[in-house]
Design an enzyme around this catalytic site. Sequence first.
Site, PDB file in Angstrom:
ATOM      1  N   CYS A   1     -26.939 -12.424 -20.072  1.00 20.96           N
ATOM      2  CA  CYS A   1     -26.598 -13.739 -19.524  1.00 20.96           C
ATOM      3  C   CYS A   1     -27.293 -14.021 -18.195  1.00 20.96           C
ATOM      4  CB  CYS A   1     -25.088 -13.876 -19.348  1.00 20.96           C
ATOM      5  SG  CYS A   1     -24.438 -12.987 -17.924  1.00 20.96           S
TER       6      CYS A   1
ATOM      7  N   CYS B   1     -28.051  -9.236 -15.513  1.00 22.03           N
ATOM      8  CA  CYS B   1     -27.530  -8.926 -16.844  1.00 22.03           C
ATOM      9  C   CYS B   1     -28.565  -9.320 -17.887  1.00 22.03           C
ATOM     10  CB  CYS B   1     -26.217  -9.678 -17.086  1.00 22.03           C
ATOM     11  SG  CYS B   1     -25.665  -9.603 -18.814  1.00 22.03           S
TER      12      CYS B   1
ATOM     13  N   GLY C   1       0.789  -1.224   0.000  1.00 25.19           N
ATOM     14  CA  GLY C   1       0.000   0.000   0.000  1.00 25.19           C
ATOM     15  C   GLY C   1       0.825   1.280   0.000  1.00 25.19           C
TER      16      GLY C   1
ATOM     17  N   CYS D   1     -19.439 -12.561 -19.237  1.00 29.82           N
ATOM     18  CA  CYS D   1     -20.771 -12.633 -19.844  1.00 29.82           C
ATOM     19  C   CYS D   1     -20.780 -13.652 -20.977  1.00 29.82           C
ATOM     20  CB  CYS D   1     -21.154 -11.253 -20.372  1.00 29.82           C
ATOM     21  SG  CYS D   1     -22.887 -11.071 -20.816  1.00 29.82           S
TER      22      CYS D   1
ATOM     23  N   CYS E   1     -23.434  -7.195 -18.409  1.00 27.04           N
ATOM     24  CA  CYS E   1     -22.200  -7.387 -17.651  1.00 27.04           C
ATOM     25  C   CYS E   1     -21.132  -6.404 -18.143  1.00 27.04           C
ATOM     26  CB  CYS E   1     -21.648  -8.797 -17.869  1.00 27.04           C
ATOM     27  SG  CYS E   1     -22.509 -10.067 -16.960  1.00 27.04           S
TER      28      CYS E   1
END
Lengths: 374, 309
Positions: B250, B247, B38, B278, B272
Amino acid sequence: MYVAVKGGEKAIRNAHKLTAKRRRGDTSVPSLTLEQIAQQLSHAVARVMGEGSLYDETLAALAIKQARGDLIEAAFLMRAYRTTLPRFGYSKPVDTAEMLVERRISATYKDLPGGQVLGPTFDYSHRLLDFALAAEDDSAEPAVETSPPEDVAMPRVTDLLGDEGLMEPDPVSDETAPVGDLTREPLSFPADRDLRLQNLARGDEGFLLALAYSTQRGYGRTHPFAGEIRYGEVEVEFFAEELGFAVTLGTIKVTECQMINQFKGSAKTAPTFTRGYGLVFGQVERKAMSMAMVDRSMRFEELGEEQVAPAQDVEFVLSHSDNIQATGFVEHLKLPHYVDFQAELVLVRQMRAEWFEKRRQEEDSGDAAQEAAE
Amino acid sequence: MNDTAQIFDQGEYNFAYLDEQTKRMIRRAILKGIAIPGYQVPFASREMPMPYGWGTGGVQVTASILGKDDCLKMIDQGSDDTTNAVSIRGFFEKTAGVRTTYETSEATVIQTRHRIPEKGLREDQVLVFQVPIPEPLRFLEPRETETRKMHALEDYGLMHVKLYEDIAKNGHIATTYAYPVKVNDRYVMDPSPTPKFDNPKIDQMPALQLYGAGREKRIYAIPPYTKVKSLDFDDYPFEVQKFDKPCGLCGAENVYLDEVILDDQGGRMYVCSDSDHCEERRANGHLGPMAADPAATHFAGGASEETVQ
């Protein structure tokens, strides 16, 4: 149609082709040669070499041609090319006192050793469009009366004042100390003057011009005089370890500006003028002067001045002077951001739904209160 | 090699464009980043042949870690065939000649802008992020000299005040992407402008995460299986975006969706954002409520046409 944002491969290919076509324009008009650009657009070439941080007139001319005259884009092409070049080492400091001078003026002395040499300049021309350039074949070389370059020494004005002790001396540089180089080490703050000057030399002409201008209008006044501006050729020398002596790599054209500014003094040291310094590739006087003024402004701390203005703010100036960085980040907003925008849409919709719900409840309770009152 | 790659065909360059010395310098920054999760490591970022803001940081990181045997996936906004993803993939096909893929599971290195794939990543994968502003405190304190000090002192009060003010003003933490996280209980970090939906994925992720910011000259990293906590308050816990529809193509739920405007009558559908995810679902027989819609077939067709190449 939305799909156009995706499926970009064909689109990119065609966009490249179209750009090439637009760049070339009408093919019945002859294509620009690099020599034409290098010779006849020399100020553009100088700017691209300076901001592109690479001295090569032919490459700069190529970059300008490829970028269709967009000078920041051209400088960017130079920078990207520069990345691929190996680094052999650092040259010795160039000696501008030994410059083969084409132009040298001082605004602080009427005459001085070596004389004033006006050289090529727009300064005293009337800015009237010269329609003859549009109509005529200008291949006949204009007759120029010049005295041949006099073989006299042209000491720098600041050295003349230095003799009298009126001018703060050049900082003594330790030749063995490592050279600050923000292209090899990321810039960190506080930044010493060598790094500041390197940053300014690569910086955007327009940005530095505006900052310098702001100091003249009261935002961190420095009382500048153009002590000297000189333009000409200097030799670049490289100390070859294997040989044990310095060899000349070639010559480059540079503009140097020494600004003379108001005083510094204390109980211990007598008052002297102070200085701002500018050095750029080619004849780019506007930038050399701006650089010198901004350099002087950023020295506020060592000269015991108060920080009051943007041009003095080292971190602000150095972080935003690079136009390749600036243009990239501003223009990247053209890239798709729909994922993040979707995230904002979801939140705004939710906040609006809550707002309407709250208002409905308020109206309901308001109605109820009114009914109760009746 | 895709067609875009051929446009780059302008001469010979070193493997993956950068010279070996530059790569070594970048790898050292990466190693330091991994050692201090970080923490933003300054590095001498180079000018690349694409503009700053187009992913020069990610490109330099990828160029430095890429080997000849790697398989590269390049996504932007979750999709492999957005213009910039196509362009950068072409760059590496040209300069490194590595294998590329659209399939998340096949890739060894995935460079991304703004999304993390829906499919869980593995230990043998590396996820490279393109980062515009690496400093999470930048919009609270513009000075680098100050923000570095704040990180050194672990002084993150300002950030909590900002989040608190959000709640006081809007009733919510009004940060929807680039949502700040605390890494390994020490450094507050900007996970790049991925929607906060993706924040839970970076916690304890088996894959190594590398973040590259070219213009700002910073690299940072999250080693595999590192604790990453999205900042929040006890009474206002962190939560991710929720979509009330699946979605359209899908039928996937609990994934991040793009909103597609179909017409000027208010017609919309959600698909998606992760196009590979997807397509894989559709190939496995999952169909969404709008899969048969003419507008949707056009959209789905556009995507699969690209996959053929």
